[in-house]
Enzyme design. Structure first.
Site, PDB file in Angstrom:
ATOM      1  N   THR A 168       7.235   8.028  -7.017  1.00 39.04           N
ATOM      2  CA  THR A 168       8.270   8.087  -5.979  1.00 39.04           C
ATOM      3  C   THR A 168       9.076   6.796  -5.937  1.00 39.04           C
ATOM      4  O   THR A 168       8.562   5.715  -6.271  1.00 39.04           O
ATOM      5  CB  THR A 168       7.622   8.319  -4.602  1.00 39.04           C
ATOM      6  OG1 THR A 168       8.602   8.158  -3.569  1.00 39.04           O
ATOM      7  CG2 THR A 168       6.498   7.335  -4.333  1.00 39.04           C
ATOM      8  N   ASP A 169      10.309   6.901  -5.492  1.00 37.27           N
ATOM      9  CA  ASP A 169      11.120   5.687  -5.326  1.00 37.27           C
ATOM     10  C   ASP A 169      10.604   4.798  -4.196  1.00 37.27           C
ATOM     11  O   ASP A 169      10.969   3.622  -4.103  1.00 37.27           O
ATOM     12  CB  ASP A 169      12.588   6.034  -5.092  1.00 37.27           C
ATOM     13  CG  ASP A 169      12.852   6.904  -3.875  1.00 37.27           C
ATOM     14  OD1 ASP A 169      11.888   7.295  -3.186  1.00 37.27           O
ATOM     15  OD2 ASP A 169      14.031   7.218  -3.611  1.00 37.27           O
ATOM     16  N   GLU A 170       9.726   5.338  -3.350  1.00 36.49           N
ATOM     17  CA  GLU A 170       9.231   4.555  -2.220  1.00 36.49           C
ATOM     18  C   GLU A 170       8.374   3.364  -2.660  1.00 36.49           C
ATOM     19  O   GLU A 170       8.157   2.438  -1.883  1.00 36.49           O
ATOM     20  CB  GLU A 170       8.463   5.447  -1.244  1.00 36.49           C
ATOM     21  CG  GLU A 170       9.347   6.495  -0.591  1.00 36.49           C
ATOM     22  CD  GLU A 170       8.653   7.259   0.525  1.00 36.49           C
ATOM     23  OE1 GLU A 170       7.960   6.631   1.340  1.00 36.49           O
ATOM     24  OE2 GLU A 170       8.807   8.495   0.570  1.00 36.49           O
TER      25      GLU A 170
ATOM     26  N   TYR B 209       1.153   5.224   2.196  1.00 35.30           N
ATOM     27  CA  TYR B 209       1.468   6.221   1.172  1.00 35.30           C
ATOM     28  C   TYR B 209       2.064   5.559  -0.066  1.00 35.30           C
ATOM     29  O   TYR B 209       1.567   5.729  -1.189  1.00 35.30           O
ATOM     30  CB  TYR B 209       2.435   7.275   1.715  1.00 35.30           C
ATOM     31  CG  TYR B 209       3.175   8.019   0.623  1.00 35.30           C
ATOM     32  CD1 TYR B 209       2.477   8.764  -0.333  1.00 35.30           C
ATOM     33  CD2 TYR B 209       4.572   7.962   0.526  1.00 35.30           C
ATOM     34  CE1 TYR B 209       3.150   9.432  -1.356  1.00 35.30           C
ATOM     35  CE2 TYR B 209       5.241   8.630  -0.486  1.00 35.30           C
ATOM     36  CZ  TYR B 209       4.529   9.350  -1.421  1.00 35.30           C
ATOM     37  OH  TYR B 209       5.193   9.998  -2.434  1.00 35.30           O
TER      38      TYR B 209
ATOM     39  N   LYS C 299       0.662   5.067  -4.008  1.00 29.60           N
ATOM     40  CA  LYS C 299       1.384   5.523  -5.194  1.00 29.60           C
ATOM     41  C   LYS C 299       1.655   4.364  -6.146  1.00 29.60           C
ATOM     42  O   LYS C 299       1.552   4.519  -7.377  1.00 29.60           O
ATOM     43  CB  LYS C 299       2.694   6.206  -4.801  1.00 29.60           C
ATOM     44  CG  LYS C 299       2.528   7.552  -4.123  1.00 29.60           C
ATOM     45  CD  LYS C 299       1.878   8.584  -5.025  1.00 29.60           C
ATOM     46  CE  LYS C 299       2.794   9.059  -6.126  1.00 29.60           C
ATOM     47  NZ  LYS C 299       2.184  10.164  -6.921  1.00 29.60           N
TER      48      LYS C 299
END
Length: 340
Positions: free
Chosen positions: A128-130, A155, A159
């Site tokens: 994810t870009d997060e 979260y 990741k």
């Protein structure tokens, strides 16, 4: 094209489920194996049209269960692994970080060990870009594959940790891997706790739509089918060890997204209710997908065409999401937004 066995983890979820359908439609000669634990966000209703296909196989399993996963890999000798399975909701990670570490970190490590054991041809880790943290509101700044990882939620931290594990297995053991980092997905079968389907379902029921803070947080929206096509390309053409960012160049504030849906459904903006902001709420995500575009990928959906298609899908598939938003989910919703 030679026959291959493809393991899709988390194939009963939103993006993984769409990818299972995409692969069956585009590669009928492949054997597609869907491994999913069927937690709250997973369902098999989306695969009722393929459940009797000879080249589709479902296995209920926890990716962190080494005693189940290792023998499965030994038995089936998968050629490709496309790893979607993850706990993915930021609000839930704030409330209960431990399950995110177990699934996203330990689960990934078990899969890597199993894949290394049988010498898979490619392990694609869907991230994810997060993991990059947040951007300011300068529209000329974007996440690239070289942006340092600075996760801000449990979260995204879990990741990022799994990303590092995947990279380490490539550097240490020479495992053929790719990591993809995508912007916010939307489209069919999106679980109704996420912004777009939550807004659609609540507007259709004339219920208040919660918007965090002032609603000015910006996300780059990517239609799930464009995401599936990108992963397909990376799986078959990605350079081993490389990271590929997948973004749609469709930046919108959360408030703009909600207003677009309300307008499309002919409802009043009085349904919008601003609520206390999420802890550690990142201001903006925006991806530069140039590297992947040079590999040969381009998104086919604009946000305008994609959101229209998505709204229509939810109108046509009320049976699917109405059974989800009853029961346990309502308890979760009330806890996090403090209203019905």
């Amino acid at each position: 094209m030679t026959k291959k066995k493809v393991l899709v983890t988390g194939g009963a979820g939103f993006i993984g489920g769409n990818f299972v359908q995409y692969m069956i439609n585009n590669y009928p000669q492949y054997e597609i194996y869907n491994v999913d634990l069927l937690t709250y966000a997973g369902d098999l209703m989306k695969h009722h049209n393929v459940e009797n296909y000879e080249n589709y196989h479902f296995i209920k399993a926890d990716i962190a269960d080494r005693d189940k996963i290792m023998p499965l890999f030994e038995k089936e000798k998968f050629d490709y692994v496309v790893h979607f399975a993850a706990e993915s909701h930021v609000d839930r990670s704030i409330a209960d970080p431990e399950i995110f570490v177990r699934t996203n970190v330990l689960g990934t490590q078990v899969l890597l060990d199993a894949a290394k054991q049988i010498n898979v041809l490619k392990f694609v880790h869907v991230s994810t870009d997060e993991v990059y943290g947040e951007l300011d509101f300068d529209p000329t700044t974007f996440f690239t594959e070289e942006t340092p990882l600075q996760p801000n939620s449990p979260y995204s931290a879990s990741k990022a940790a799994s990303d590092f594990l995947v990279r380490a297995y490539h550097e240490t053991y020479g495992m053929p891997v790719n990591i993809t980092r995508c912007s916010n997905n939307y489209g069919p079968f999106h679980f109704p706790e996420k912004l777009i389907p939550l807004t659609i379902s609540r507007v259709l029921n004339n219920q208040k739509v919660p918007v965090y803070g002032d609603g000015k947080n910006i996300r780059d929206w990517l239609h799930v089918i464009d995401h599936c096509a990108a992963i397909d390309l990376v799986l078959h053409e990605g350079v081993d060890g490389n990271v590929y960012n997948i973004g749609g160049h469709n930046e919108r504030t959360n408030l703009e997204v909600v207003r677009t849906i309300i307008s499309a459904l002919g409802k009043s903006e009085s349904l919008i209710e601003f609520v206390e902001d999420r802890l550690g709420h990142d201001k903006r995500y925006a991806i530069d997908p140039t590297k992947l575009e040079k590999l040969g990928w381009k998104p086919t959906y604009t946000f305008e065409t994609g959101i229209e298609q998505t709204i229509q899908w939810y109108l046509d598939n009320k049976d699917w999401w109405e059974q989800i938003i009853s029961g346990e989910y309502q308890t979760y919703f009330q806890k996090h937004y403090s209203f019905n």
